[in-house]
Design a protein around this motif. Structure first.
Motif, PDB file in Angstrom:
ATOM      1  N   LEU A 185      36.243  35.514  39.783  1.00 36.11           N
ATOM      2  CA  LEU A 185      37.482  35.632  39.013  1.00 36.11           C
ATOM      3  C   LEU A 185      38.546  34.651  39.496  1.00 36.11           C
ATOM      4  O   LEU A 185      39.305  34.107  38.688  1.00 36.11           O
ATOM      5  N   ALA A 186      38.612  34.402  40.789  1.00 41.49           N
ATOM      6  CA  ALA A 186      39.585  33.459  41.318  1.00 41.49           C
ATOM      7  C   ALA A 186      39.308  32.047  40.802  1.00 41.49           C
ATOM      8  O   ALA A 186      40.250  31.309  40.463  1.00 41.49           O
ATOM      9  N   VAL A 187      38.049  31.660  40.725  1.00 45.69           N
ATOM     10  CA  VAL A 187      37.702  30.332  40.209  1.00 45.69           C
ATOM     11  C   VAL A 187      38.051  30.234  38.723  1.00 45.69           C
ATOM     12  O   VAL A 187      38.606  29.223  38.269  1.00 45.69           O
ATOM     13  N   ILE A 188      37.757  31.275  37.960  1.00 46.77           N
ATOM     14  CA  ILE A 188      38.059  31.249  36.524  1.00 46.77           C
ATOM     15  C   ILE A 188      39.568  31.195  36.298  1.00 46.77           C
ATOM     16  O   ILE A 188      40.062  30.408  35.475  1.00 46.77           O
ATOM     17  N   ILE A 189      40.323  31.988  37.031  1.00 44.54           N
ATOM     18  CA  ILE A 189      41.778  31.995  36.868  1.00 44.54           C
ATOM     19  C   ILE A 189      42.373  30.658  37.283  1.00 44.54           C
ATOM     20  O   ILE A 189      43.267  30.130  36.618  1.00 44.54           O
ATOM     21  N   VAL A 247      41.700  28.134  34.459  1.00 41.51           N
ATOM     22  CA  VAL A 247      42.517  28.352  33.270  1.00 41.51           C
ATOM     23  C   VAL A 247      43.962  27.943  33.527  1.00 41.51           C
ATOM     24  O   VAL A 247      44.604  27.315  32.683  1.00 41.51           O
ATOM     25  N   ARG A 248      44.481  28.266  34.690  1.00 43.25           N
ATOM     26  CA  ARG A 248      45.876  27.917  34.996  1.00 43.25           C
ATOM     27  C   ARG A 248      46.060  26.434  35.264  1.00 43.25           C
ATOM     28  O   ARG A 248      47.159  25.912  35.132  1.00 43.25           O
TER      29      ARG A 248
END
Length: 70
Positions: free
Chosen positions: A21-25, A28-29
């Motif tokens: 989730l940290a990589v995906i967020i 995206v940011r």
């Protein structure tokens, strides 16, 4: 302390899920943001490109004249 051993797989799953989730967020940011267009900017863009709303016109004048000459 031995009561934590059955919970160890859940801690690993939570750690892996958190990393994913940290990589995906972060991805995206990190994307570039689209500039917000106001009414004035939209009118300026339309005035700058007069052909933005029209469809292209195909002109076969030269090709037809070359075919007639052959």
């Amino acid at each position: 302390m031995s009561f934590l051993f059955p919970l160890l797989p859940y801690f690993w799953l939570a750690l892996l899920l958190g990393a994913i989730l940290a990589v995906i967020i972060a991805a995206v940011r990190g994307r570039p943001k689209k500039p917000k267009k106001g009414k004035a900017e939209a009118e300026e863009a339309a005035a700058a490109d007069p052909f933005s709303g029209s469809e292209p016109v195909l002109d076969f004048g030269d090709e037809l004249s070359q075919m007639e000459n052959k």
